[in-house]
Design a protein around this motif. Structure first.
Motif, PDB file in Angstrom:
ATOM      1  N   ASN A  13       0.806  -1.231   0.000  1.00 47.50           N
ATOM      2  CA  ASN A  13       0.000   0.000   0.000  1.00 47.50           C
ATOM      3  C   ASN A  13       0.838   1.281   0.000  1.00 47.50           C
ATOM      4  O   ASN A  13       0.365   2.340   0.394  1.00 47.50           O
ATOM      5  CB  ASN A  13      -0.991   0.013   1.161  1.00 47.50           C
ATOM      6  CG  ASN A  13      -2.181  -0.870   0.882  1.00 47.50           C
ATOM      7  OD1 ASN A  13      -2.279  -1.505  -0.169  1.00 47.50           O
ATOM      8  ND2 ASN A  13      -3.097  -0.930   1.817  1.00 47.50           N
ATOM      9  N   TRP A  52     -12.007  -5.015  -9.587  1.00 54.17           N
ATOM     10  CA  TRP A  52     -11.240  -3.831  -9.164  1.00 54.17           C
ATOM     11  C   TRP A  52     -10.979  -2.892 -10.344  1.00 54.17           C
ATOM     12  O   TRP A  52     -10.826  -1.700 -10.147  1.00 54.17           O
ATOM     13  CB  TRP A  52      -9.919  -4.235  -8.511  1.00 54.17           C
ATOM     14  CG  TRP A  52      -9.028  -5.021  -9.415  1.00 54.17           C
ATOM     15  CD1 TRP A  52      -8.116  -4.525 -10.306  1.00 54.17           C
ATOM     16  CD2 TRP A  52      -9.004  -6.428  -9.573  1.00 54.17           C
ATOM     17  NE1 TRP A  52      -7.518  -5.545 -10.995  1.00 54.17           N
ATOM     18  CE2 TRP A  52      -8.045  -6.743 -10.568  1.00 54.17           C
ATOM     19  CE3 TRP A  52      -9.685  -7.476  -8.981  1.00 54.17           C
ATOM     20  CZ2 TRP A  52      -7.756  -8.035 -10.964  1.00 54.17           C
ATOM     21  CZ3 TRP A  52      -9.391  -8.758  -9.371  1.00 54.17           C
ATOM     22  CH2 TRP A  52      -8.438  -9.029 -10.353  1.00 54.17           C
ATOM     23  N   GLY A  91     -10.463   2.076  -0.147  1.00 57.34           N
ATOM     24  CA  GLY A  91     -11.178   0.813   0.040  1.00 57.34           C
ATOM     25  C   GLY A  91     -12.683   0.987  -0.044  1.00 57.34           C
ATOM     26  O   GLY A  91     -13.379   0.142  -0.612  1.00 57.34           O
ATOM     27  N   CYS A  94     -13.523   1.325  -3.628  1.00 53.84           N
ATOM     28  CA  CYS A  94     -13.404   0.022  -4.307  1.00 53.84           C
ATOM     29  C   CYS A  94     -14.543  -0.916  -3.920  1.00 53.84           C
ATOM     30  O   CYS A  94     -14.896  -1.817  -4.686  1.00 53.84           O
ATOM     31  CB  CYS A  94     -12.078  -0.649  -3.955  1.00 53.84           C
ATOM     32  SG  CYS A  94     -10.658   0.029  -4.822  1.00 53.84           S
ATOM     33  N   ALA A  95     -15.110  -0.724  -2.742  1.00 52.72           N
ATOM     34  CA  ALA A  95     -16.178  -1.607  -2.268  1.00 52.72           C
ATOM     35  C   ALA A  95     -17.482  -1.409  -3.034  1.00 52.72           C
ATOM     36  O   ALA A  95     -18.351  -2.281  -2.992  1.00 52.72           O
ATOM     37  CB  ALA A  95     -16.403  -1.385  -0.776  1.00 52.72           C
ATOM     38  N   TRP A 110     -16.377  -6.267   3.212  1.00 50.25           N
ATOM     39  CA  TRP A 110     -15.106  -6.213   2.487  1.00 50.25           C
ATOM     40  C   TRP A 110     -14.363  -4.924   2.816  1.00 50.25           C
ATOM     41  O   TRP A 110     -13.161  -4.922   3.057  1.00 50.25           O
ATOM     42  CB  TRP A 110     -15.373  -6.336   0.989  1.00 50.25           C
ATOM     43  CG  TRP A 110     -14.136  -6.382   0.180  1.00 50.25           C
ATOM     44  CD1 TRP A 110     -13.363  -7.471  -0.099  1.00 50.25           C
ATOM     45  CD2 TRP A 110     -13.492  -5.275  -0.446  1.00 50.25           C
ATOM     46  NE1 TRP A 110     -12.291  -7.102  -0.855  1.00 50.25           N
ATOM     47  CE2 TRP A 110     -12.341  -5.759  -1.083  1.00 50.25           C
ATOM     48  CE3 TRP A 110     -13.780  -3.910  -0.529  1.00 50.25           C
ATOM     49  CZ2 TRP A 110     -11.484  -4.939  -1.794  1.00 50.25           C
ATOM     50  CZ3 TRP A 110     -12.928  -3.093  -1.228  1.00 50.25           C
ATOM     51  CH2 TRP A 110     -11.788  -3.609  -1.852  1.00 50.25           C
ATOM     52  N   TRP A 111     -15.106  -3.817   2.847  1.00 52.18           N
ATOM     53  CA  TRP A 111     -14.503  -2.525   3.159  1.00 52.18           C
ATOM     54  C   TRP A 111     -13.968  -2.513   4.592  1.00 52.18           C
ATOM     55  O   TRP A 111     -12.835  -2.075   4.837  1.00 52.18           O
ATOM     56  CB  TRP A 111     -15.525  -1.413   2.938  1.00 52.18           C
ATOM     57  CG  TRP A 111     -15.097  -0.086   3.474  1.00 52.18           C
ATOM     58  CD1 TRP A 111     -14.008   0.642   3.106  1.00 52.18           C
ATOM     59  CD2 TRP A 111     -15.736   0.645   4.513  1.00 52.18           C
ATOM     60  NE1 TRP A 111     -13.932   1.808   3.841  1.00 52.18           N
ATOM     61  CE2 TRP A 111     -14.994   1.824   4.708  1.00 52.18           C
ATOM     62  CE3 TRP A 111     -16.867   0.436   5.285  1.00 52.18           C
ATOM     63  CZ2 TRP A 111     -15.347   2.781   5.649  1.00 52.18           C
ATOM     64  CZ3 TRP A 111     -17.218   1.394   6.215  1.00 52.18           C
ATOM     65  CH2 TRP A 111     -16.459   2.549   6.402  1.00 52.18           C
ATOM     66  N   GLY A 114     -10.750  -4.308   5.129  1.00 51.50           N
ATOM     67  CA  GLY A 114      -9.594  -3.639   4.541  1.00 51.50           C
ATOM     68  C   GLY A 114      -9.206  -2.331   5.210  1.00 51.50           C
ATOM     69  O   GLY A 114      -8.224  -1.697   4.790  1.00 51.50           O
ATOM     70  N   ASP A 118      -6.266   0.465   4.425  1.00 51.09           N
ATOM     71  CA  ASP A 118      -6.595   1.825   3.983  1.00 51.09           C
ATOM     72  C   ASP A 118      -5.891   2.871   4.839  1.00 51.09           C
ATOM     73  O   ASP A 118      -5.436   3.896   4.328  1.00 51.09           O
ATOM     74  CB  ASP A 118      -8.103   2.056   4.018  1.00 51.09           C
ATOM     75  CG  ASP A 118      -8.848   1.234   2.978  1.00 51.09           C
ATOM     76  OD1 ASP A 118      -8.225   0.840   1.970  1.00 51.09           O
ATOM     77  OD2 ASP A 118     -10.054   0.987   3.169  1.00 51.09           O
ATOM     78  N   HIS A 121      -2.445   2.886   3.658  1.00 51.04           N
ATOM     79  CA  HIS A 121      -2.444   3.529   2.346  1.00 51.04           C
ATOM     80  C   HIS A 121      -2.493   5.053   2.499  1.00 51.04           C
ATOM     81  O   HIS A 121      -1.740   5.781   1.846  1.00 51.04           O
ATOM     82  CB  HIS A 121      -3.636   3.019   1.537  1.00 51.04           C
ATOM     83  CG  HIS A 121      -3.627   3.396   0.103  1.00 51.04           C
ATOM     84  ND1 HIS A 121      -4.702   3.163  -0.718  1.00 51.04           N
ATOM     85  CD2 HIS A 121      -2.708   3.985  -0.688  1.00 51.04           C
ATOM     86  CE1 HIS A 121      -4.438   3.583  -1.934  1.00 51.04           C
ATOM     87  NE2 HIS A 121      -3.229   4.095  -1.937  1.00 51.04           N
TER      88      HIS A 121
END
Length: 158
Positions: A13, A52, A91, A94-95, A110-111, A114, A118, A121
């Motif tokens: 990341n 993605w 994230g 992206c979710a 999922w978010w 992550g 994040d 990141h």
């Protein structure tokens, strides 16, 4: 963008793409959007198509658009904070397609899973932008000034 991201791939990341997308908008104006889509194309060609890729088609142009919107801001701190917020929210952005394909609860789960990545990141984006923004901006400005005759349109705001 893609080559530098791959060069830094051993650091999870930590990537220069966010800073470079911002710089593309600031130095090349609307024409810089081509570099964003070329980056996404490289991602698809190397890693193959996936959900993605859908996110990349709106996430990176959105960052580019934000940079264009604030292009008159000169503070490296502003850009580092924007890059950090973008990384923290990456994230969640992206979710969206993941949640649309697998259900809202799956997207949220999922978010949430992550979030630690994040946060890393966002922190990495802050540091990378704080360190690289000014020298890369200076370099791009020098190259554009030197080779401006190659561009048919007037140069973007420097």
């Amino acid at each position: 963008m893609f080559a530098l991201k791959m060069a830094m791939a051993s650091l999870p990341n930590v990537e220069p793409v966010t800073c470079m997308v911002i710089l593309s908008a600031l130095c090349f104006g609307k024409d810089g959007l081509l570099s964003v889509f070329l980056y996404v194309l490289c991602e698809i060609l190397v890693w193959g198509p996936g959900w993605w890729n859908l996110a990349y088609l709106y996430i990176w142009p959105a960052l580019f658009g934000l940079a264009l919107l604030f292009r008159k801001v000169r503070s490296v701190w502003f850009w580092a904070v924007l890059a950090s917020v973008f990384g923290i929210g990456f994230g969640a952005l992206c979710a969206i397609p993941f949640g649309l394909m697998n259900g809202l609860s799956a997207g949220i789960a999922w978010w949430q899973a992550g979030l630690p990545f994040d946060l890393l990141h966002g922190s990495a984006n802050f540091m990378v932008t704080l360190v690289l923004f000014s020298p890369l901006k200076h370099l791009l400005d020098q190259l554009l000034d030197r080779y401006a005759w190659r561009f048919s349109k007037k140069r973007a705001v420097s």
